[in-house]
Scaffold this motif. Sequence first.
Motif, PDB file in Angstrom:
ATOM      1  N   THR A   1      26.445   1.869 114.264  1.00 30.86           N
ATOM      2  CA  THR A   1      27.489   2.769 113.772  1.00 30.86           C
ATOM      3  C   THR A   1      26.956   4.181 113.545  1.00 30.86           C
ATOM      4  OG1 THR A   1      27.033   2.131 111.477  1.00 30.86           O
ATOM      5  CG2 THR A   1      28.765   0.895 112.640  1.00 30.86           C
ATOM      6  N   ALA A   2      25.727   4.454 113.999  1.00 28.49           N
ATOM      7  CA  ALA A   2      25.104   5.751 113.715  1.00 28.49           C
ATOM      8  C   ALA A   2      25.948   6.914 114.236  1.00 28.49           C
ATOM      9  CB  ALA A   2      23.699   5.799 114.315  1.00 28.49           C
ATOM     10  N   LEU A   3      26.382   6.831 115.477  1.00 21.91           N
ATOM     11  CA  LEU A   3      27.163   7.928 116.050  1.00 21.91           C
ATOM     12  C   LEU A   3      28.559   7.973 115.441  1.00 21.91           C
ATOM     13  CD1 LEU A   3      26.774  10.167 118.138  1.00 21.91           C
ATOM     14  CD2 LEU A   3      27.727   8.643 119.869  1.00 21.91           C
ATOM     15  N   LEU A   4      29.130   6.815 115.173  1.00 17.29           N
ATOM     16  CA  LEU A   4      30.437   6.758 114.527  1.00 17.29           C
ATOM     17  C   LEU A   4      30.398   7.408 113.144  1.00 17.29           C
ATOM     18  CD1 LEU A   4      31.264   3.099 115.526  1.00 17.29           C
ATOM     19  CD2 LEU A   4      32.693   5.055 116.148  1.00 17.29           C
ATOM     20  N   ARG A   5      29.335   7.149 112.392  1.00 19.30           N
ATOM     21  CA  ARG A   5      29.223   7.714 111.044  1.00 19.30           C
ATOM     22  C   ARG A   5      29.072   9.226 111.088  1.00 19.30           C
ATOM     23  NH1 ARG A   5      28.751   3.937 107.116  1.00 19.30           N
ATOM     24  NH2 ARG A   5      28.364   1.796 107.821  1.00 19.30           N
ATOM     25  N   LYS A   6      28.303   9.721 112.055  1.00 23.99           N
ATOM     26  CA  LYS A   6      28.182  11.178 112.185  1.00 23.99           C
ATOM     27  C   LYS A   6      29.486  11.797 112.664  1.00 23.99           C
ATOM     28  CE  LYS A   6      24.395  11.894 114.654  1.00 23.99           C
ATOM     29  NZ  LYS A   6      23.299  12.723 115.235  1.00 23.99           N
ATOM     30  N   LEU A   7      30.187  11.103 113.544  1.00 25.25           N
ATOM     31  CA  LEU A   7      31.477  11.607 113.997  1.00 25.25           C
ATOM     32  C   LEU A   7      32.447  11.712 112.827  1.00 25.25           C
ATOM     33  CD1 LEU A   7      33.296  12.413 116.399  1.00 25.25           C
ATOM     34  CD2 LEU A   7      33.850   9.988 116.681  1.00 25.25           C
ATOM     35  N   ALA A   8      32.399  10.733 111.931  1.00 24.93           N
ATOM     36  CA  ALA A   8      33.322  10.681 110.804  1.00 24.93           C
ATOM     37  C   ALA A   8      32.984  11.665 109.691  1.00 24.93           C
ATOM     38  CB  ALA A   8      33.360   9.260 110.231  1.00 24.93           C
ATOM     39  N   ALA A   9      31.706  12.032 109.566  1.00 26.31           N
ATOM     40  CA  ALA A   9      31.310  12.830 108.401  1.00 26.31           C
ATOM     41  C   ALA A   9      30.329  13.954 108.706  1.00 26.31           C
ATOM     42  CB  ALA A   9      30.700  11.900 107.338  1.00 26.31           C
ATOM     43  N   GLY A  10      29.862  14.056 109.951  1.00 27.83           N
ATOM     44  CA  GLY A  10      28.864  15.061 110.267  1.00 27.83           C
ATOM     45  C   GLY A  10      27.473  14.564 109.910  1.00 27.83           C
ATOM     46  N   PRO A  11      26.445  15.348 110.295  1.00 25.77           N
ATOM     47  CA  PRO A  11      26.555  16.636 110.984  1.00 25.77           C
ATOM     48  C   PRO A  11      26.912  16.466 112.458  1.00 25.77           C
ATOM     49  CG  PRO A  11      24.254  16.012 110.779  1.00 25.77           C
ATOM     50  CD  PRO A  11      25.038  14.973 110.021  1.00 25.77           C
ATOM     51  N   TRP A  12      27.695  17.419 112.980  1.00 19.53           N
ATOM     52  CA  TRP A  12      28.035  17.432 114.402  1.00 19.53           C
ATOM     53  C   TRP A  12      26.944  18.224 115.123  1.00 19.53           C
ATOM     54  CZ3 TRP A  12      33.190  19.073 112.018  1.00 19.53           C
ATOM     55  CH2 TRP A  12      33.874  17.933 111.560  1.00 19.53           C
ATOM     56  N   ASP A  13      25.887  17.519 115.436  1.00 10.06           N
ATOM     57  CA  ASP A  13      24.674  18.146 115.956  1.00 10.06           C
ATOM     58  C   ASP A  13      24.640  18.054 117.477  1.00 10.06           C
ATOM     59  OD1 ASP A  13      24.179  15.452 116.346  1.00 10.06           O
ATOM     60  OD2 ASP A  13      22.657  15.294 114.776  1.00 10.06           O
ATOM     61  N   GLU A  14      23.447  17.924 118.044  1.00  9.90           N
ATOM     62  CA  GLU A  14      23.319  17.893 119.503  1.00  9.90           C
ATOM     63  C   GLU A  14      23.953  16.656 120.137  1.00  9.90           C
ATOM     64  OE1 GLU A  14      19.784  15.980 117.609  1.00  9.90           O
ATOM     65  OE2 GLU A  14      20.745  17.950 117.405  1.00  9.90           O
ATOM     66  N   ASP A  15      24.353  15.684 119.322  1.00  4.26           N
ATOM     67  CA  ASP A  15      25.028  14.493 119.847  1.00  4.26           C
ATOM     68  C   ASP A  15      26.521  14.723 120.069  1.00  4.26           C
ATOM     69  OD1 ASP A  15      22.737  12.931 119.906  1.00  4.26           O
ATOM     70  OD2 ASP A  15      22.986  12.270 117.835  1.00  4.26           O
ATOM     71  N   PHE A  16      27.001  15.937 119.808  1.00  5.49           N
ATOM     72  CA  PHE A  16      28.433  16.219 119.890  1.00  5.49           C
ATOM     73  C   PHE A  16      28.709  17.508 120.647  1.00  5.49           C
ATOM     74  CE2 PHE A  16      27.623  13.673 116.192  1.00  5.49           C
ATOM     75  CZ  PHE A  16      28.593  12.686 116.263  1.00  5.49           C
ATOM     76  N   VAL A  17      29.863  17.530 121.272  1.00  2.75           N
ATOM     77  CA  VAL A  17      30.424  18.757 121.823  1.00  2.75           C
ATOM     78  C   VAL A  17      31.404  19.299 120.787  1.00  2.75           C
ATOM     79  CG1 VAL A  17      31.987  19.686 123.570  1.00  2.75           C
ATOM     80  CG2 VAL A  17      30.150  18.121 124.244  1.00  2.75           C
TER      81      VAL A  17
END
Length: 230
Positions: free
Chosen positions: A198-214
Amino acid sequence: NEAAAGRLSAPDGGRWLVIACATVGEELKPLLPPHAAYKALEFGLHLNPVRLRQALQAEIDGAGEVDTIILGYGLCSQGVVGLRSERARLVVPRTDDCIGIFLGSRAAYQRQMQREPGTFYLTKGWIECGDTPLYEYEKMAAKYGEERARWLSFEALKHYTRVALIDTGQHELGRYRQYAQQVADFYGWRCEEIAGSTALLRKLAAGPWDEDFVVAEPGQAITAEMFGLW
């Protein structure tokens, strides 16, 4: 700027709208903050990138006064390319598709692909929505008869050798394990259960929106180049 570089810390509060494929939303929704509104789109839109883009843009255009729109999709055969909002920033995971989301990162997906490229992935949501080779075979059998359906199905999937059930740790998978084994037995594939994240899901839901995101700022369209997947 920082947002355009894809390194944005999620703001506290604000008006968020999450638009997600139903299967991604099932994993994402429990992780969302209280101020995030949520809209699920029908499963299967990813099969037609033009329809997916049209559906997403319609939701974006009708979003009203929101500051951030989070998309529970990957690049999805470029289905998110061209999306833009005049009022809100758009945030989307930098992955090829939702398999990378369920595995926790694009890197995790690449490792699986390098290890065994001939893999058909399953999740609880995909099984429930009927996105499985066995379900497709059954539809063809009803239309063409079992013999022709079997030939068509086996020919289309002849390069596959494994079915992998992804466990994100958020659901009890008992009967889904049984179904994944049924698929494997029917096609003569090996069946494995692999750990999701759920690592990417958790960042998507709460940040940080880092290099894993557009991250596309208001007025900025999402481009394929932003994903940097090639």
